[in-house]
Enzyme design. Sequence first.
Site, mmCIF file in Angstrom:
data_model
loop_
_atom_site.group_PDB
_atom_site.id
_atom_site.type_symbol
_atom_site.label_atom_id
_atom_site.label_comp_id
_atom_site.label_asym_id
_atom_site.label_seq_id
_atom_site.Cartn_x
_atom_site.Cartn_y
_atom_site.Cartn_z
ATOM 1 N N TRP A 125 0.820 -1.227 0.000
ATOM 2 C CA TRP A 125 0.000 0.000 0.000
ATOM 3 C C TRP A 125 0.848 1.268 0.000
ATOM 4 C CZ3 TRP A 125 -4.238 -1.933 -1.351
ATOM 5 C CH2 TRP A 125 -4.827 -3.008 -0.688
ATOM 6 N N ARG A 154 -3.126 13.519 11.621
ATOM 7 C CA ARG A 154 -4.455 13.090 11.143
ATOM 8 C C ARG A 154 -5.367 14.229 10.697
ATOM 9 N NH1 ARG A 154 -4.863 7.872 15.122
ATOM 10 N NH2 ARG A 154 -3.922 6.458 13.617
ATOM 11 N N GLU A 163 -4.235 6.155 6.969
ATOM 12 C CA GLU A 163 -3.846 6.883 8.206
ATOM 13 C C GLU A 163 -4.709 6.435 9.393
ATOM 14 O OE1 GLU A 163 -0.508 8.919 7.682
ATOM 15 O OE2 GLU A 163 -1.731 9.975 9.144
ATOM 16 N N GLY A 164 -5.042 5.157 9.419
ATOM 17 C CA GLY A 164 -5.879 4.619 10.488
ATOM 18 C C GLY A 164 -7.340 4.612 10.071
HETATM 19 C C1 LIG Z 1 -4.723 3.950 -1.383
HETATM 20 C C2 LIG Z 1 -3.948 3.632 -0.160
HETATM 21 C C3 LIG Z 1 -2.779 4.328 0.102
HETATM 22 C C4 LIG Z 1 -2.030 4.014 1.226
HETATM 23 N N1 LIG Z 1 -0.824 4.645 1.441
HETATM 24 C C5 LIG Z 1 0.016 4.170 2.398
HETATM 25 C C6 LIG Z 1 1.361 4.646 2.492
HETATM 26 O O1 LIG Z 1 1.785 5.523 1.728
HETATM 27 N N2 LIG Z 1 2.182 4.080 3.410
HETATM 28 C C7 LIG Z 1 1.765 3.111 4.261
HETATM 29 O O2 LIG Z 1 2.555 2.646 5.074
HETATM 30 N N3 LIG Z 1 0.480 2.653 4.214
HETATM 31 C C8 LIG Z 1 -0.396 3.148 3.303
HETATM 32 N N4 LIG Z 1 -1.680 2.662 3.223
HETATM 33 C C9 LIG Z 1 -2.102 1.601 4.138
HETATM 34 C C10 LIG Z 1 -3.222 1.986 5.087
HETATM 35 O O3 LIG Z 1 -2.737 2.822 6.095
HETATM 36 C C11 LIG Z 1 -3.836 0.663 5.605
HETATM 37 O O4 LIG Z 1 -4.599 0.122 4.544
HETATM 38 C C12 LIG Z 1 -4.710 0.876 6.821
HETATM 39 O O5 LIG Z 1 -3.910 1.187 7.932
HETATM 40 C C13 LIG Z 1 -5.562 -0.343 7.152
HETATM 41 O O6 LIG Z 1 -4.802 -1.516 7.177
HETATM 42 P P1 LIG Z 1 -5.319 -2.812 6.381
HETATM 43 O O7 LIG Z 1 -5.624 -2.378 4.994
HETATM 44 O O8 LIG Z 1 -4.307 -3.880 6.547
HETATM 45 O O9 LIG Z 1 -6.674 -3.214 7.053
HETATM 46 P P2 LIG Z 1 -6.878 -4.161 8.374
HETATM 47 O O10 LIG Z 1 -5.996 -3.659 9.474
HETATM 48 O O11 LIG Z 1 -6.767 -5.593 7.991
HETATM 49 O O12 LIG Z 1 -8.383 -3.819 8.728
HETATM 50 C C14 LIG Z 1 -9.496 -4.442 8.086
HETATM 51 C C15 LIG Z 1 -10.778 -4.013 8.820
HETATM 52 O O13 LIG Z 1 -10.732 -4.469 10.189
HETATM 53 C C16 LIG Z 1 -10.924 -3.365 11.053
HETATM 54 N N5 LIG Z 1 -10.126 -3.553 12.283
HETATM 55 C C17 LIG Z 1 -8.833 -3.963 12.394
HETATM 56 N N6 LIG Z 1 -8.456 -3.991 13.679
HETATM 57 C C18 LIG Z 1 -9.524 -3.564 14.403
HETATM 58 C C19 LIG Z 1 -9.777 -3.357 15.800
HETATM 59 N N7 LIG Z 1 -8.824 -3.568 16.702
HETATM 60 N N8 LIG Z 1 -11.004 -2.922 16.177
HETATM 61 C C20 LIG Z 1 -11.983 -2.700 15.261
HETATM 62 N N9 LIG Z 1 -11.800 -2.864 13.926
HETATM 63 C C21 LIG Z 1 -10.598 -3.296 13.507
HETATM 64 C C22 LIG Z 1 -10.439 -2.164 10.277
HETATM 65 O O14 LIG Z 1 -10.983 -0.960 10.788
HETATM 66 C C23 LIG Z 1 -10.935 -2.506 8.885
HETATM 67 O O15 LIG Z 1 -12.284 -2.123 8.752
HETATM 68 C C24 LIG Z 1 -2.475 3.008 2.118
HETATM 69 C C25 LIG Z 1 -3.667 2.323 1.857
HETATM 70 C C26 LIG Z 1 -4.396 2.617 0.733
HETATM 71 C C27 LIG Z 1 -5.638 1.822 0.459
#
Ligand SMILES: Cc1cc2nc3c(=O)[nH]c(=O)nc-3n(C[C@H](O)[C@H](O)[C@H](O)COP(=O)(O)OP(=O)(O)OC[C@H]3O[C@@H](n4cnc5c(N)ncnc54)[C@H](O)[C@@H]3O)c2cc1C
Length: 407
Positions: A162, A266, A387-388
């Site tokens: 990502w 944020r 960003e969370g």
């Molecule tokens: C277009 C795009 C650009 C991005 N750019 C960057 C970047 O430049 N650098 C970088 O490092 N990252 C980047 N990201 C990553 C982004 O920060 C993550 O996608 C995000 O933090 C969520 O992580 P995940 O996708 O693994 O989802 P997961 O952590 O697997 O979450 C999946 C679902 O479960 C929920 N969930 C997880 N844990 C809990 C909990 N404890 N309680 C309740 N609900 C929960 C989440 O809210 C979500 O709805 C980017 C993502 C996208 C899509």
Amino acid sequence: MGDFTLELNDDQKAVRDWIHGFAADVMRPAAAEWDEREETPWPIIQEAAKIGLYSLDFYAQQFFDPTGLGIPMTMEELFWGDAGIALSIVGTGLAAVGVLANGTEEQIGTWVPQMYGDADDVKVAAFCSSEPDAGSDVASMRTRAVYDEAKDEWVLNGTKTWATNGGIASVHVVVAVVDPELGSKGHASFIVPPGTPGLSQGQKFKKHGIRASHTAEVVLDDVRVPGHCLLGGKDKLDERLARARERAASGEKIKNAAMATFEASRPAVGAMAVGTARAAYEYALEYATDRRQFGRPIIDNQGVAFQLADMRTQIDAARLLVWRASWMATAGRPFTAAEGSMSKLFASETAKKVTAQAIQILGGNGYTREYPVERMHRDSAIYTIFEGTSEIQRLVIARAVSGLPIR
Ligand SMILES: Cc1cc2nc3c(=O)[nH]c(=O)nc-3n(C[C@H](O)[C@H](O)[C@H](O)COP(=O)(O)OP(=O)(O)OC[C@H]3O[C@@H](n4cnc5c(N)ncnc54)[C@H](O)[C@@H]3O)c2cc1C
């Protein structure tokens, strides 16, 4: 009258109007094309660089605006123009902030200018933290950094995902595990200089929205970087790790410094969401005034006008939360109720809601790619994820206000 004001000063208004001009004249007309192409809009980044809108100087000036409103104002105007193109312009800032937050003065001076390049040869940078198995759960990160003392080099191995600008960046900032026993306290950030062997782009993602912004995996295969690429330097890292080990051994809870940084950053994402929401609202307002059904403009119906009233109210409320949190960050006020997370949560949810309402107000036209609100709705879905996620923001707020380890 006291000193309190919510009005931008004359300098801020001039900067805002200048950004707005670029957003309206350069970004808006190009938005649909780059969304379809799903490619980094290099010519537009270059245009921005030519007028100084894509430069370290400009962002540093906004960052150090004593009212705290420079960055949110910039983000709102750029993302009002177009979210995908805007992210291509401001994505480098995420990596730059990673260096500004943790780097030495020398590291800042060496690497941050290289992230932007210059108007004749623009560059972008990437911040690589997320991994396939470490998204919201940052502590489960697996990318390893091992120190090779004989050569004074760090060796990085792992897969990041990502990453905005991942693989096309000049400078990559990579977060990696230096001590797996310490969870997120055992992480450190590294500069991977341009052209370093072993760093390659993995899959480039085809996305729902912000399609002009490049998002990809970054593979690190025995990437060797000089010792001076560890942000903050080895002595500081060793001290920090020793402190964390002592506290872990004594069972003392360690305050998470990264959380304070997130609270301060944020609101900037909240401001992006406000920009997209405002763009969709303005479009819907104009459309509702022009479009006639049953012999009158559709806005003459309360059913439509009240939706617009709600949209505008929520956008203004979102902006106020963003401005409050941005002011708090600049004034050094503690985020006792996670006000930074609050602003991002409310603004991002507002953008999703408001852009969906805009589609509804445009009827069939809203559902087509002939009209921009469809794109704005797709774009807005990112704000509740990166960003969370919204759930993580709620978790942070709930913990802050309750003082309890809510899960
Ligand atoms: C277009 C795009 C650009 C991005 N750019 C960057 C970047 O430049 N650098 C970088 O490092 N990252 C980047 N990201 C990553 C982004 O920060 C993550 O996608 C995000 O933090 C969520 O992580 P995940 O996708 O693994 O989802 P997961 O952590 O697997 O979450 C999946 C679902 O479960 C929920 N969930 C997880 N844990 C809990 C909990 N404890 N309680 C309740 N609900 C929960 C989440 O809210 C979500 O709805 C980017 C993502 C996208 C899509």
